[in-house]
Design a protein around this motif. Structure first.
Motif, PDB file in Angstrom:
ATOM      1  N   GLU A   1     -38.852  84.502  -8.376  1.00  0.00           N
ATOM      2  CA  GLU A   1     -37.511  83.651  -9.313  1.00  0.00           C
ATOM      3  C   GLU A   1     -37.745  82.332  -8.303  1.00  0.00           C
ATOM      4  O   GLU A   1     -38.364  82.054  -7.333  1.00  0.00           O
ATOM      5  N   THR A   2     -36.995  81.350  -9.109  1.00  0.00           N
ATOM      6  CA  THR A   2     -36.429  79.942  -8.540  1.00  0.00           C
ATOM      7  C   THR A   2     -35.187  80.194  -7.939  1.00  0.00           C
ATOM      8  O   THR A   2     -34.284  80.655  -8.554  1.00  0.00           O
ATOM      9  N   VAL A   3     -35.040  79.449  -6.774  1.00  0.00           N
ATOM     10  CA  VAL A   3     -33.518  79.178  -6.408  1.00  0.00           C
ATOM     11  C   VAL A   3     -33.446  77.905  -5.937  1.00  0.00           C
ATOM     12  O   VAL A   3     -34.409  77.092  -5.300  1.00  0.00           O
ATOM     13  N   THR A   4     -32.154  77.467  -5.872  1.00  0.00           N
ATOM     14  CA  THR A   4     -31.753  76.217  -5.466  1.00  0.00           C
ATOM     15  C   THR A   4     -30.653  76.351  -4.402  1.00  0.00           C
ATOM     16  O   THR A   4     -29.591  76.776  -4.661  1.00  0.00           O
ATOM     17  N   LEU A   5     -30.741  75.614  -3.270  1.00  0.00           N
ATOM     18  CA  LEU A   5     -30.015  75.495  -2.258  1.00  0.00           C
ATOM     19  C   LEU A   5     -29.207  74.024  -2.213  1.00  0.00           C
ATOM     20  O   LEU A   5     -29.916  73.465  -2.273  1.00  0.00           O
ATOM     21  N   SER A   6     -27.774  74.094  -2.119  1.00  0.00           N
ATOM     22  CA  SER A   6     -27.089  72.949  -2.135  1.00  0.00           C
ATOM     23  C   SER A   6     -26.900  72.225  -0.819  1.00  0.00           C
ATOM     24  O   SER A   6     -26.639  73.238   0.103  1.00  0.00           O
ATOM     25  N   CYS A   7     -26.666  70.888  -0.674  1.00  0.00           N
ATOM     26  CA  CYS A   7     -26.423  70.326   0.456  1.00  0.00           C
ATOM     27  C   CYS A   7     -25.830  69.091  -0.093  1.00  0.00           C
ATOM     28  O   CYS A   7     -26.233  68.241  -0.942  1.00  0.00           O
ATOM     29  N   THR A   8     -24.441  68.422   0.755  1.00  0.00           N
ATOM     30  CA  THR A   8     -23.946  67.342   0.490  1.00  0.00           C
ATOM     31  C   THR A   8     -23.562  66.709   1.766  1.00  0.00           C
ATOM     32  O   THR A   8     -23.755  67.296   2.629  1.00  0.00           O
ATOM     33  N   TYR A   9     -23.810  65.481   1.769  1.00  0.00           N
ATOM     34  CA  TYR A   9     -23.776  64.639   3.041  1.00  0.00           C
ATOM     35  C   TYR A   9     -22.808  63.363   3.049  1.00  0.00           C
ATOM     36  O   TYR A   9     -22.429  62.842   1.773  1.00  0.00           O
ATOM     37  N   ASP A  10     -22.556  63.088   3.916  1.00  0.00           N
ATOM     38  CA  ASP A  10     -21.542  61.832   3.957  1.00  0.00           C
ATOM     39  C   ASP A  10     -22.335  60.653   4.987  1.00  0.00           C
ATOM     40  O   ASP A  10     -22.521  60.929   6.171  1.00  0.00           O
ATOM     41  N   THR A  11     -22.591  59.580   4.324  1.00  0.00           N
ATOM     42  CA  THR A  11     -23.260  58.620   5.060  1.00  0.00           C
ATOM     43  C   THR A  11     -22.666  57.170   4.554  1.00  0.00           C
ATOM     44  O   THR A  11     -22.527  56.928   3.247  1.00  0.00           O
ATOM     45  N   SER A  12     -22.799  55.984   5.412  1.00  0.00           N
ATOM     46  CA  SER A  12     -22.533  54.625   4.693  1.00  0.00           C
ATOM     47  C   SER A  12     -23.766  53.735   4.938  1.00  0.00           C
ATOM     48  O   SER A  12     -23.735  52.666   4.458  1.00  0.00           O
ATOM     49  N   GLU A  13     -24.941  54.499   5.243  1.00  0.00           N
ATOM     50  CA  GLU A  13     -25.668  53.601   5.639  1.00  0.00           C
ATOM     51  C   GLU A  13     -26.473  53.596   3.937  1.00  0.00           C
ATOM     52  O   GLU A  13     -26.401  54.277   3.035  1.00  0.00           O
ATOM     53  N   SER A  14     -27.574  52.434   3.925  1.00  0.00           N
ATOM     54  CA  SER A  14     -27.798  52.240   2.823  1.00  0.00           C
ATOM     55  C   SER A  14     -29.380  52.718   2.513  1.00  0.00           C
ATOM     56  O   SER A  14     -29.887  52.846   1.476  1.00  0.00           O
ATOM     57  N   ASN A  15     -29.990  52.800   3.752  1.00  0.00           N
ATOM     58  CA  ASN A  15     -31.433  53.726   3.747  1.00  0.00           C
ATOM     59  C   ASN A  15     -31.397  54.615   5.034  1.00  0.00           C
ATOM     60  O   ASN A  15     -30.710  54.464   6.120  1.00  0.00           O
ATOM     61  N   TYR A  16     -31.818  55.834   4.682  1.00  0.00           N
ATOM     62  CA  TYR A  16     -31.711  57.197   5.357  1.00  0.00           C
ATOM     63  C   TYR A  16     -32.814  58.094   5.002  1.00  0.00           C
ATOM     64  O   TYR A  16     -33.234  57.931   3.906  1.00  0.00           O
TER      65      TYR A  16
END
Lengths: 114, 115
Positions: free
Chosen positions: A17-32
């Motif tokens: 099967e296919t599975v998707t793991l979630s992640c959210t982040y917080d940054t004020s950088e423009s490139n990372y």
């Protein structure tokens, strides 16, 4: 403080099967950069995939791909055709602003069932 | 990437004693880090091991408890001093080269149990 959040403590799917793991982040950088690491029961941390923020194209490594939504600060990992060997803890990580250090999410324990 | 080894892979120690963990890399690297991972938890950075100078510790970790050495660009040690059962964890070292990607590569970890 910079944060990385994984909202799924555990997931379980059947082999292939296919599975998707979630992640959210917080940054004020423009490139990372953003990373997904895998830690199987052997506990060796393995870098699975890397995404560069200024690249609009989602990164892909064989069966592993990301869905990077920069505006939403979302960085999910999709595993296609899952295999028993994919059973592991998965950690999302982001560099701390101005430093070479990484901050890790809480982890998602993924189990692939035969 | 890099090939990283850690010694010992696991140990059981009595409270009040100290354990030194070694981390060896197969090539020179700019940055070396030490993490603690308590059972079922994520990774917490203890300190950055600086070659030729004192380590940089994160909030909540002090040099007296976790002295670190880094004599050269391929080797570092972490000592867990005056251990208590709360120090039972996996200790991981990681390395990074001075690049713009910030990716780190990890050793296999040391599982420490304090009784």
């Amino acid at each position: 403080a910079q944060t990385v959040t994984q909202s799924q403590p555990e997931m379980s799917v059947q082999e292939a099967e296919t599975v998707t793991l979630s992640c959210t982040y917080d940054t004020s950088e423009s490139n990372y950069y953003l990373f997904w690491y895998k830690q199987p029961p052997s506990r060796q941390m393995i870098l699975v995939i890397r995404q560069e923020a200024y690249k609009q194209q989602n990164a892909t490594e064989n069966r592993f791909s990301v869905n990077f939504q920069k505006a939403a600060k979302s960085f999910s990992l999709k595993i296609s055709d899952s295999q028993l060997g994919d059973t592991a803890m998965y950690f999302c990580a982001s560099p701390i602003q101005g430093a070479q250090k990484l901050v890790f999410g809480q982890g998602t324990r993924l189990t692939i069932n035969p | 990437s890099a090939v990283i080894s850690q010694k010992p892979s696991r140990d059981i120690c009595q409270r009040g004693t100290s354990l030194t963990i070694q981390c060896q890399v197969d090539s020179q690297v700019t940055m070396m880090f030490w993490y603690r991972q308590q059972p079922g938890q994520s990774l917490t950075l203890i300190a950055t091991a600086n070659q030729g100078s004192e380590a940089t510790y994160e909030s909540g970790f002090v040099i007296d408890k976790f002295p670190i050495s880094r004599p050269n660009l391929t080797f570092s040690t972490l000592t867990v001093s005056n251990m208590s059962p709360e120090d039972s964890s996996i200790y991981l070292c990681s390395v990074a080269r001075q690049t713009s990607t910030y990716e780190q590569y990890f050793g296999p970890g040391t599982r420490l149990t304090v009784t």
